[in-house]
Design an enzyme around this catalytic site. Structure first.
Site, PDB file in Angstrom:
ATOM      1  CB  VAL A 211     -30.752  -9.765 -30.744  1.00  0.00           C
ATOM      2  CG1 VAL A 211     -32.116  -9.212 -30.383  1.00  0.00           C
ATOM      3  CG2 VAL A 211     -30.116  -8.998 -31.900  1.00  0.00           C
TER       4      VAL A 211
ATOM      5  CE1 TYR B 291     -29.133  -5.316 -43.756  1.00  0.00           C
ATOM      6  CE2 TYR B 291     -29.544  -5.238 -46.128  1.00  0.00           C
ATOM      7  CZ  TYR B 291     -30.013  -5.204 -44.821  1.00  0.00           C
ATOM      8  OH  TYR B 291     -31.367  -5.084 -44.582  1.00  0.00           O
TER       9      TYR B 291
HETATM   10  N1  NAD Z   1     -35.287  -0.216 -44.312  1.00  0.00           N
HETATM   11  C1  NAD Z   1     -35.134  -1.048 -45.316  1.00  0.00           C
HETATM   12  O1  NAD Z   1     -35.098  -0.648 -46.497  1.00  0.00           O
HETATM   13  C2  NAD Z   1     -35.038  -2.521 -45.070  1.00  0.00           C
HETATM   14  C3  NAD Z   1     -35.142  -3.361 -46.189  1.00  0.00           C
HETATM   15  C4  NAD Z   1     -35.052  -4.730 -46.006  1.00  0.00           C
HETATM   16  C5  NAD Z   1     -34.861  -5.242 -44.740  1.00  0.00           C
HETATM   17  N2  NAD Z   1     -34.746  -4.409 -43.666  1.00  0.00           N
HETATM   18  C6  NAD Z   1     -34.552  -5.032 -42.352  1.00  0.00           C
HETATM   19  O2  NAD Z   1     -35.597  -4.636 -41.489  1.00  0.00           O
HETATM   20  C7  NAD Z   1     -35.129  -4.659 -40.126  1.00  0.00           C
HETATM   21  C8  NAD Z   1     -35.462  -3.323 -39.474  1.00  0.00           C
HETATM   22  O3  NAD Z   1     -34.777  -2.297 -40.168  1.00  0.00           O
HETATM   23  P1  NAD Z   1     -35.204  -0.750 -40.156  1.00  0.00           P
HETATM   24  O4  NAD Z   1     -35.171  -0.294 -41.549  1.00  0.00           O
HETATM   25  O5  NAD Z   1     -36.417  -0.569 -39.328  1.00  0.00           O
HETATM   26  O6  NAD Z   1     -33.899  -0.141 -39.465  1.00  0.00           O
HETATM   27  P2  NAD Z   1     -33.690   0.750 -38.148  1.00  0.00           P
HETATM   28  O7  NAD Z   1     -32.243   1.020 -38.112  1.00  0.00           O
HETATM   29  O8  NAD Z   1     -34.655   1.872 -38.128  1.00  0.00           O
HETATM   30  O9  NAD Z   1     -34.088  -0.266 -36.982  1.00  0.00           O
HETATM   31  C9  NAD Z   1     -33.264  -1.322 -36.581  1.00  0.00           C
HETATM   32  C10 NAD Z   1     -33.661  -1.709 -35.175  1.00  0.00           C
HETATM   33  O10 NAD Z   1     -32.841  -2.807 -34.731  1.00  0.00           O
HETATM   34  C11 NAD Z   1     -32.359  -2.479 -33.435  1.00  0.00           C
HETATM   35  N3  NAD Z   1     -31.119  -3.212 -33.162  1.00  0.00           N
HETATM   36  C12 NAD Z   1     -29.946  -3.134 -33.845  1.00  0.00           C
HETATM   37  N4  NAD Z   1     -29.039  -3.944 -33.285  1.00  0.00           N
HETATM   38  C13 NAD Z   1     -29.647  -4.543 -32.226  1.00  0.00           C
HETATM   39  C14 NAD Z   1     -29.222  -5.475 -31.258  1.00  0.00           C
HETATM   40  N5  NAD Z   1     -27.978  -5.979 -31.252  1.00  0.00           N
HETATM   41  N6  NAD Z   1     -30.124  -5.885 -30.317  1.00  0.00           N
HETATM   42  C15 NAD Z   1     -31.382  -5.392 -30.304  1.00  0.00           C
HETATM   43  N7  NAD Z   1     -31.837  -4.500 -31.200  1.00  0.00           N
HETATM   44  C16 NAD Z   1     -30.968  -4.075 -32.144  1.00  0.00           C
HETATM   45  C17 NAD Z   1     -32.190  -0.972 -33.450  1.00  0.00           C
HETATM   46  O11 NAD Z   1     -32.113  -0.448 -32.145  1.00  0.00           O
HETATM   47  C18 NAD Z   1     -33.466  -0.555 -34.183  1.00  0.00           C
HETATM   48  O12 NAD Z   1     -34.551  -0.532 -33.288  1.00  0.00           O
HETATM   49  C19 NAD Z   1     -33.630  -4.945 -40.208  1.00  0.00           C
HETATM   50  O13 NAD Z   1     -33.420  -6.325 -39.979  1.00  0.00           O
HETATM   51  C20 NAD Z   1     -33.283  -4.596 -41.646  1.00  0.00           C
HETATM   52  O14 NAD Z   1     -32.164  -5.286 -42.096  1.00  0.00           O
HETATM   53  C21 NAD Z   1     -34.841  -3.046 -43.811  1.00  0.00           C
END
Ligand code: NAD
Length: 251
Positions: free
Chosen positions: A66, A158
């Site tokens: 992305v 972040y």
């Molecule tokens: N887990 C938490 O506590 C939490 C809390 C708030 C927000 N978030 C947000 O939720 C979203 C998902 O996080 P998660 O916890 O499932 O983490 P995760 O690391 O399990 O998943 C992240 C996903 O993004 C993909 N990704 C990363 N860089 C990419 C790129 N350049 N192009 C395409 N795909 C890419 C990864 O391959 C993975 O599938 C993120 O935006 C994260 O910031 C997570």
């Protein structure tokens, strides 16, 4: 399977695991045809595809980084050709980094902002280009974070990237009204690879559990919010932030 999103075409970025995987599954179970974007592990995305299809859902994986504008444009062109007009886009792909602020480098800044902000910008631009002026209320959902409001020691880059993403929501919601509904989901701590309680120090885990509900959330609790904001009951909601965060933020 339900039918509330029958006939809709959805894209979830970063859907090979975690929150993205759960969102892809929830939208497919609600009847949407779901494009599962991935850029890391072919095995993981194939597992997601198999799971969704075994439940009777329709999905296709599309590889794109992305943070790469050409990749993103090609992904949207491919969706246009194969399935047609996109109705729901979830800007979920994200990366995190926990580091004392004074140790943070320019490379760290670039790493975080490339995916979380540039990625949301590229995906948002291709999505909104296709959604503008339509009368069927397409949806764009940004996955922010409670840290986008709160900030956090050792997570400044972040948190700042999520604040930027959450602000894009407000500008897009205004600029593309009344045609496109744009909202943020700002989760609190959700158990995933990004926030794995098994790999956290006691002190960090205590900080994450410091919300009125006193627990971590699940990926399905975030996916339920995505499904609601994508559905027929959310037609008067735009520019808002929905917070599956156990009450940690009460704006
Ligand atoms: N887990 C938490 O506590 C939490 C809390 C708030 C927000 N978030 C947000 O939720 C979203 C998902 O996080 P998660 O916890 O499932 O983490 P995760 O690391 O399990 O998943 C992240 C996903 O993004 C993909 N990704 C990363 N860089 C990419 C790129 N350049 N192009 C395409 N795909 C890419 C990864 O391959 C993975 O599938 C993120 O935006 C994260 O910031 C997570």
């Amino acid at each position: 399977m339900t039918q509330e999103l029958n006939g809709k075409i959805a894209l979830v970025t970063g859907s090979c695991r975690g929150i993205g995987r759960a969102c892809g599954k929830a939208l497919a179970i609600a009847g949407a045809q779901v494009v599962l974007n991935w850029n890391e592990s072919e095995d993981d995305i194939n597992n997601v595809v198999t799971e969704i299809r075994s439940l009777g859902g329709k999905c296709m994986p599309v590889r794109a980084d992305v943070s790469n504008e050409i990749d993103v444009r090609q992904m949207f062109n491919y969706i246009d050709e194969v399935w047609g007009a996109i109705d729901i886009v979830v800007n979920n792909a994200g990366v995190a980094l926990s580091k004392p602020f004074l140790d943070s480098t320019e490379e760290d800044f670039q790493y975080i902002f490339d995916t979380n902000v540039r990625g949301a910008f590229f995906v948002g631009k291709e999505a909104l280009r296709r959604m503008q002026g339509r009368s069927d209320l397409p949806r764009l959902i940004n996955i922010g974070s409670e840290l986008g409001y709160l900030g956090r020691p050792n997570n400044a880059l972040y948190a700042a990237s999520k604040a930027a993403m959450m602000n894009l929501t407000k500008s897009w919601a205004t600029e593309f009204a009344p045609y496109v509904l744009v909202n943020t989901i700002a989760p609190g701590p959700i158990s995933t690879r990004m926030l794995d309680p098994k790999r956290m120090s006691e002190e960090s885990l205590e900080l994450e559990l410091n919300n009125p509900m006193g627990r971590l959330g699940t990926v399905d609790e975030v996916a339920g919010c995505v499904r609601f904001l994508s559905g027929p009951e959310a037609t008067f909601i735009t520019g808002q932030t929905l917070g599956p965060n156990g009450g940690a933020v009460m704006p």
